[in-house]
Design an enzyme around this catalytic site. Structure first.
Site, PDB file in Angstrom:
ATOM      1  N   GLY A   6      10.028  -2.267   6.719  1.00  8.09           N
ATOM      2  CA  GLY A   6      10.386  -1.071   7.192  1.00  8.09           C
ATOM      3  C   GLY A   6      10.163   0.145   6.369  1.00  8.09           C
ATOM      4  N   ALA A   7       9.496  -0.119   5.165  1.00  8.84           N
ATOM      5  CA  ALA A   7       9.490   0.716   4.193  1.00  8.84           C
ATOM      6  C   ALA A   7       8.388   1.940   4.180  1.00  8.84           C
ATOM      7  CB  ALA A   7       9.712   0.098   2.674  1.00  8.84           C
ATOM      8  N   GLY A   8       7.155   1.537   4.909  1.00  9.74           N
ATOM      9  CA  GLY A   8       6.071   2.502   4.894  1.00  9.74           C
ATOM     10  C   GLY A   8       5.119   1.687   3.925  1.00  9.74           C
TER      11      GLY A   8
ATOM     12  N   LYS B  53       0.825  -1.038   0.035  1.00 13.60           N
ATOM     13  CA  LYS B  53      -0.001  -0.013  -0.003  1.00 13.60           C
ATOM     14  C   LYS B  53       0.973   1.225   0.067  1.00 13.60           C
ATOM     15  CE  LYS B  53       0.620   1.372   4.420  1.00 13.60           C
ATOM     16  NZ  LYS B  53       1.338   2.566   4.859  1.00 13.60           N
TER      17      LYS B  53
ATOM     18  N   GLY C 100       4.354  -6.173   6.181  1.00  5.68           N
ATOM     19  CA  GLY C 100       4.041  -7.017   7.250  1.00  5.68           C
ATOM     20  C   GLY C 100       2.580  -6.991   7.630  1.00  5.68           C
TER      21      GLY C 100
ATOM     22  N   SER D  24       0.152  -6.322   5.539  1.00  7.75           N
ATOM     23  CA  SER D  24      -0.536  -7.387   4.297  1.00  7.75           C
ATOM     24  C   SER D  24      -0.241  -8.660   4.659  1.00  7.75           C
ATOM     25  CB  SER D  24      -0.016  -6.671   3.126  1.00  7.75           C
ATOM     26  OG  SER D  24      -0.623  -7.394   2.095  1.00  7.75           O
TER      27      SER D  24
ATOM     28  N   ASP E 253      -2.774  -1.396  10.423  1.00  6.48           N
ATOM     29  CA  ASP E 253      -3.110  -1.342   9.172  1.00  6.48           C
ATOM     30  C   ASP E 253      -3.545  -2.513   8.688  1.00  6.48           C
ATOM     31  OD1 ASP E 253      -1.844   1.022   9.127  1.00  6.48           O
ATOM     32  OD2 ASP E 253       0.091   0.470   7.930  1.00  6.48           O
TER      33      ASP E 253
END
Length: 317
Positions: A105-107, A8, A111, A113, A145
């Site tokens: 760790g990328a925004g 996302k 994880g 998802s 999320d």
């Protein structure tokens, strides 16, 4: 059984002041991407349920190191959550294989998802009596999320034909509403080779203070900048059209000059919309055509400061 586990981006992300319970109220617009991991489930008679993680050939090395311990992976947390409510699944062990494309760790919500896709796939595999709405409730126990990834997934049963774009508020897990926002634009996602700590990002935002926007203002501007009918946008000193509605952008760009430089370069190259996703570390830019996005990749990948970064071309779907 195989199921996709999409990434996302946040088309906007507004963070309010820290509450007495330690959480920050959020308003955000999530968008589901074509970029996705894949989760496979197969029976494993005579063995304990387990997870194997493998990686695409160009998956960042820094991310591989973080995902070595599969037993602590959030996919196993999804399995344990279901097993705690349906103990009978313990008698039918499975081997799960997660093929990673989305950097961590990328925004990009990789994880979260993965957790959502595991809930959906395991519910189908075991034929558990869980509706899409019940899956949404369980998802909230795994992360803020995760409910979005249940709501937007075509196989969750939450919506017959779910929209790829959703509004959420609270901690990002409440008042989920699908939006009629058709964005048929290509985008470039750039992973800088390092993660950004969400805890650090919130602490930096608390220290500096964030920008607050109303939902109505945000959606009005989103429609303007992303549609072909209008060009309502913020402009920089060079008159370039660009919009970056993310409360974390300034604090993260201040801490990581490489990301600020990357963002500025994309704006100067004509990006319609460029910002961080989530609290970073990925920067993304929405373009007008596949050719334009490919030209950005070609341009950036030969610049010394950006040569070692990882580039993903994708779209909202």
């Amino acid at each position: 059984m195989r199921i996709s586990s999409p990434a996302k981006i946040n088309l906007f992300l507004e963070v309010g002041e820290r509450r007495s319970d330690g959480f920050h109220p959020l308003r955000t617009v999530f968008a589901r991407l074509a970029l996705a991991d894949t989760l496979s489930i197969a029976p494993a008679p005579g063995a304990a349920s387990s997870l194997q993680v493998d990686f695409n050939h160009d998956y960042p090395l820094s991310c591989r190191k973080q995902l070595r311990d599969s037993d602590t992976n959030i996919v196993m947390d999804s399995w344990r959550l279901l097993a705690s409510r349906f103990p009978s699944i313990l008698e039918r062990p499975v081997k799960m294989t997660l093929h990673k494309m989305i950097p961590c760790g990328a925004g990009l919500g990789g994880g979260s998802s993965n957790a959502a896709s595991a809930l959906i796939a395991l519910t189908r595999y075991y034929r558990l009596p869980l509706s899409g709405a019940r899956l949404l409730d369980l998802a909230a126990k795994l992360g803020s999320d995760v409910p979005f990834f249940i709501a937007c997934h075509p196989r969750s049963g939450y919506r017959k034909t779910p929209s790829p774009v959703w509004y959420a508020q609270g901690k990002g897990d409440s008042d989920l509403k699908d939006l009629v926002l058709h964005i048929k634009k290509p985008l470039l996602i750039i992973y800088p080779g390092f993660p950004v700590s969400t805890k650090m990002a919130y602490a930096a935002l608390d220290f500096q203070g964030g920008l607050l926007l109303t939902k109505e203002t945000v959606l009005h501007k989103l429609y303007g900048i992303l549609s072909d009918r209008s060009h309502i946008a913020f402009s920089n000193s060079r008159g370039r059209r660009c919009m970056a509605l993310n409360s974390f952008a300034d604090v993260i760009f201040n801490r990581y000059p490489l990301l600020r430089c990357l963002h500025a370069t994309l704006v100067l190259a004509g990006a319609r919309f460029a910002t961080l996703s989530g609290s970073g570390s990925c920067v993304y830019a929405i373009g007008d055509s596949d050719e334009q996005v490919r030209s950005w990749t070609a341009m950036l990948s030969v610049m010394p400061q950006f040569r070692a970064l990882t580039y993903y071309m994708s779209h909202i779907t």
